[in-house]
Design an enzyme around this catalytic site. Structure first.
Site, PDB file in Angstrom:
ATOM      1  CG  ASP A 195      -4.982  -8.903   4.608  1.00 15.14           C
ATOM      2  OD1 ASP A 195      -3.854  -8.629   4.148  1.00 15.14           O
ATOM      3  OD2 ASP A 195      -5.256  -8.857   5.816  1.00 15.14           O
ATOM      4  CG  ASN A 209      -0.360   0.087   2.531  1.00  8.15           C
ATOM      5  OD1 ASN A 209       0.770   0.558   2.669  1.00  8.15           O
ATOM      6  ND2 ASN A 209      -1.057  -0.353   3.559  1.00  8.15           N
TER       7      ASN A 209
HETATM    8  O1  RIB Z   1      -4.480  -6.964   7.528  1.00  5.55           O
HETATM    9  C1  RIB Z   1      -5.305  -7.171   8.644  1.00  5.55           C
HETATM   10  C2  RIB Z   1      -4.687  -8.167   9.566  1.00  5.55           C
HETATM   11  O2  RIB Z   1      -3.504  -7.641  10.083  1.00  5.55           O
HETATM   12  C3  RIB Z   1      -5.529  -8.520  10.771  1.00  5.55           C
HETATM   13  O3  RIB Z   1      -6.391  -9.598  10.537  1.00  5.55           O
HETATM   14  C4  RIB Z   1      -4.521  -8.772  11.855  1.00  5.55           C
HETATM   15  O4  RIB Z   1      -4.444 -10.113  12.242  1.00  5.55           O
HETATM   16  C5  RIB Z   1      -3.201  -8.269  11.311  1.00  5.55           C
HETATM   17  O5  RIB Z   1      -2.356  -9.277  11.024  1.00  5.55           O
END
Ligand code: RIB
Length: 305
Positions: free
Chosen positions: A252, A184
Site C-alpha cells: 500500500d 504483487n
Molecule cells: O495491506 C495491508 C492491509 O490489508 C491492512 O491494513 C489490513 O487492513 C488489510 O486490509
C-alpha cells in the site's frame, strides 16, 4: 491534482509472534496493537503524508472504529466528505499476525466496506470528476470497482488498479481498461494461473496479461524489487536490502507513493523507483500507516542512500 482513492477502511488488530500456533495450540504473542488500516485507507494516508491532495471514497460502520477512522483521515488532511457511515454495520476489521521474519498473514472481515455499492460510489460522481487520478483495490465489492473503472474511462480520468487481495474471477477485460495495473507476484500468479517463482516466470506471467490487452503492469516483488512492463518499456527496479521487521502495508505504501509522485510529474519509471524506496523504508518499521513517513523524512532517507 486531486487523487481519489476508492477503497477499504479497516481497523487492524495486530499480533507479533515468533511462531504461528498449530490447530488447537495456544501461543503467547510478543507484541500487540490496534491500528488504522485497510488497503484503500493505507494508500490514501501514504499519498497524503507525502503531500498529495486526497479524496477518500469509502464506507465505515457507525461504531467507535468508524469514528476513529474518520478522525485519522482528517488528521492526515484527507477529504472525508465521501466517506459514508453505514448504520448498523461494523467497520471492516483485519486480524493480522506478523512473524519474526516480518512476514504477515491477514484475516479480513469486510464489514462496511461491502456496503460501498456502485450507487453509493455514483453519489460522489461530481467530486470524482474533479480528480486527476483514481486509485482502486479489491477490498470493496467487485461491481463497484468495475463501475469506478467505467466511470474513470468515460470521464477520461487515469485509473490505477491494485488487484489486492487477489480475486481469481477478476475480469481481465476490466483490468485492461486501467491505465496502471499493480499486483504483487502472488496476485499475479493467482490471476494468470502461471508460475511466479522466479523473475523470468513473473515476467512471462506479466507478459501474458499484456498480450491480452493490458496497457501497463508493475509487479511488486517484495524484497526483490519491482518489474515494470508496458508497450515498449521493460525495467526491473531492484529493492534496497534492509532488515525487515513488518511488511504489513508495504504494498500500500508503494501505491501511495507511486500515485503521489506520478500525479505531480507524470514520470512512471521515477515514480516506481521512489515507491520502491518508500516501501523499503516502511518495512523497517513496525505497523502499517505508522510506518509511513512524511516528505522530509523520506527525502532524508533517499539522500542517505
Ligand atoms: O495491506 C495491508 C492491509 O490489508 C491492512 O491494513 C489490513 O487492513 C488489510 O486490509
Amino acid at each position: 491534482m486531486k487523487i481519489a482513492v476508492i477503497g477499504s477502511t479497516n481497523i487492524d488488530v495486530v499480533s507479533y509472534i515468533d511462531k504461528i500456533p498449530a490447530g488447537g495450540e495456544t501461543r503467547a504473542a510478543q507484541n500487540f496493537h490496534t491500528a488504522h488500516g485497510g488497503k484503500g485507507a493505507n494508500q490514501a494516508v501514504a499519498a497524503a503524508k507525502l503531500g498529495a491532495d486526497v479524496l477518500m471514497v469509502s464506507a465505515v460502520g457507525d461504531d467507535l472504529f468508524g469514528k476513529g477512522a474518520l478522525e485519522n483521515f482528517r488528521q492526515n488532511k484527507i477529504d472525508t466528505s465521501r466517506v459514508s457511515v453505514i448504520e448498523g454495520v461494523a467497520t471492516g476489521e483485519a486480524t493480522i499476525i506478523v512473524e519474526a521474519s516480518g512476514q504477515n498473514r491477514i484475516l479480513l472481515y469486510k464489514g462496511a466496506n461491502d456496503k460501498l455499492t456502485p450507487e453509493l460510489l455514483m453519489q460522489a460522481a461530481d467530486d470524482l470528476k474533479k480528480c486527476g487520478l483514481i486509485v482502486l483495490q479489491l477490498e470493496i465489492p467487485l461491481e463497484t470497482v468495475y463501475a469506478a473503472i467505467d466511470f474513470a474511462n468515460e470521464n477520461k480520468i487515469p485509473v490505477l488498479l491494485n488487484p489486492a487481495p487477489a480475486v481469481k474471477n477478476l475480469s481481465i477485460d476490466m483490468a485492461c481498461k486501467c491505465d496502471f495495473f499493480v499486483p504483487n507476484e502472488t496476485e499475479l500468479g493467482i490471476l494468470t494461473d502461471m508460475p511466479v517463482g522466479s523473475r523470468e516466470e513473473i515476467k512471462s506471467a506479466a507478459q501474458s496479461l499484456l498480450s491480452k490487452g493490458l496497457k501497463n503492469i508493475t509487479v511488486t516483488m517484495g524484497s526483490q524489487g519491482a518489474l515494470w512492463l508496458a508497450d515498449g518499456a521493460e525495467e526491473f527496479i531492484p529493492a534496497r536490502k534492509v532488515q525487515a521487521v513488518d511488511s504489513t502495508g508495504a504494498g500500500d505504501s508503494f501505491i501511495g507513493c507511486f500515485v503521489e509522485h506520478y500525479s505531480r510529474t507524470g514520470d512512471v519509471l521515477e515514480s516506481i523507483k521512489r515507491a520502491s524506496l518508500y516501501a523499503t523504508l516502511s518495512v523497517t518499521r513496525k505497523g502499517t500507516q505508522n510506518s509511513y513517513v512524511g516528505v522530509d523524512e523520506f527525502e532524508k532517507f533517499c539522500v542517505s542512500l
